[in-house]
Design a protein around this motif. Structure first.
Motif, mmCIF file in Angstrom:
data_model
loop_
_atom_site.group_PDB
_atom_site.id
_atom_site.type_symbol
_atom_site.label_atom_id
_atom_site.label_comp_id
_atom_site.label_asym_id
_atom_site.label_seq_id
_atom_site.Cartn_x
_atom_site.Cartn_y
_atom_site.Cartn_z
ATOM 1 N N ASN A 219 -38.519 -19.841 -58.235
ATOM 2 C CA ASN A 219 -37.318 -19.085 -57.853
ATOM 3 C C ASN A 219 -36.616 -18.500 -59.077
ATOM 4 O O ASN A 219 -36.140 -17.361 -59.042
ATOM 5 N N ARG B 174 -42.202 -4.706 -62.569
ATOM 6 C CA ARG B 174 -42.904 -4.509 -61.306
ATOM 7 C C ARG B 174 -44.398 -4.678 -61.536
ATOM 8 O O ARG B 174 -44.957 -4.063 -62.442
ATOM 9 N N VAL C 30 -38.613 -15.469 -60.195
ATOM 10 C CA VAL C 30 -38.383 -14.323 -59.314
ATOM 11 C C VAL C 30 -37.037 -13.674 -59.630
ATOM 12 O O VAL C 30 -36.925 -12.446 -59.700
ATOM 13 N N ARG C 31 -36.008 -14.481 -59.851
ATOM 14 C CA ARG C 31 -34.697 -13.927 -60.220
ATOM 15 C C ARG C 31 -34.783 -13.144 -61.532
ATOM 16 O O ARG C 31 -34.248 -12.042 -61.645
ATOM 17 N N SER C 32 -35.491 -13.687 -62.515
ATOM 18 C CA SER C 32 -35.638 -13.010 -63.802
ATOM 19 C C SER C 32 -36.387 -11.689 -63.660
ATOM 20 O O SER C 32 -36.020 -10.692 -64.264
ATOM 21 N N ILE C 33 -37.437 -11.702 -62.869
ATOM 22 C CA ILE C 33 -38.209 -10.470 -62.643
ATOM 23 C C ILE C 33 -37.339 -9.425 -61.964
ATOM 24 O O ILE C 33 -37.347 -8.247 -62.342
ATOM 25 N N ASN C 34 -36.565 -9.839 -60.971
ATOM 26 C CA ASN C 34 -35.685 -8.893 -60.271
ATOM 27 C C ASN C 34 -34.641 -8.296 -61.202
ATOM 28 O O ASN C 34 -34.343 -7.110 -61.131
ATOM 29 N N ILE C 35 -34.096 -9.110 -62.089
ATOM 30 C CA ILE C 35 -33.087 -8.627 -63.030
ATOM 31 C C ILE C 35 -33.700 -7.678 -64.054
ATOM 32 O O ILE C 35 -33.110 -6.653 -64.397
ATOM 33 N N SER C 36 -34.888 -8.006 -64.541
ATOM 34 C CA SER C 36 -35.518 -7.221 -65.613
ATOM 35 C C SER C 36 -36.093 -5.897 -65.124
ATOM 36 O O SER C 36 -36.304 -4.988 -65.916
ATOM 37 N N GLY C 37 -36.394 -5.795 -63.849
ATOM 38 C CA GLY C 37 -37.007 -4.578 -63.329
ATOM 39 C C GLY C 37 -38.513 -4.540 -63.483
ATOM 40 O O GLY C 37 -39.131 -3.522 -63.200
#
Length: 127
Positions: A83, A95, A86-93
């Protein structure tokens, strides 16, 4: 860098970066580790994440010592770690590159496609 079009991508990355990169994330293990060592700078770090390429890597100990490379092995973590990632990936952009999607009913075809080694990026199973 596309490992399929540049089998010596580690040397290429080393040249393009002017002496190697600080940190390499290696998910291939035996099939990619030599290139990861070539791509890393002196004093760099390699995170070996899983062993998709198996345990067949011949560690180039002299090169690891000469370049003073640190290597850390990582395995699958907890749900909390997933989790947080996933939060870090969402923040960093960041893809992922998605090669192809299959429905759950096509799971067998997805595995057969993976076995061909023709994919570049992720194979997604949609349900």
């Amino acid at each position: 860098m596309n490992y399929k079009t540049d089998p010596e991508w580690g040397v290429t990355i080393n040249k393009l970066s002017g002496g190697g990169v600080d940190h390499v994330l290696d998910i291939g293990g035996g099939t990619t580790l030599a290139n990861s060592v070539d791509a890393a700078r002196i004093g760099g770090h390699i995170s070996l994440i899983g062993i998709l390429g198996g345990f067949t890597a011949e560690l180039m100990l002299p090169k690891l010592f000469t370049k003073q490379i640190r290597m850390t092995g990582l395995s699958v973590g907890s749900v909390e770690m997933q989790n947080a990632m996933v939060r870090s990936i969402n923040i960093s952009g960041i893809r992922p590159v998605i090669d192809r999607s299959f429905s759950l009913e096509e799971l067998g075809a997805a595995f057969r496609y993976q076995e061909t080694g023709k994919h570049f990026g992720k194979i997604v199973i949609a349900y």
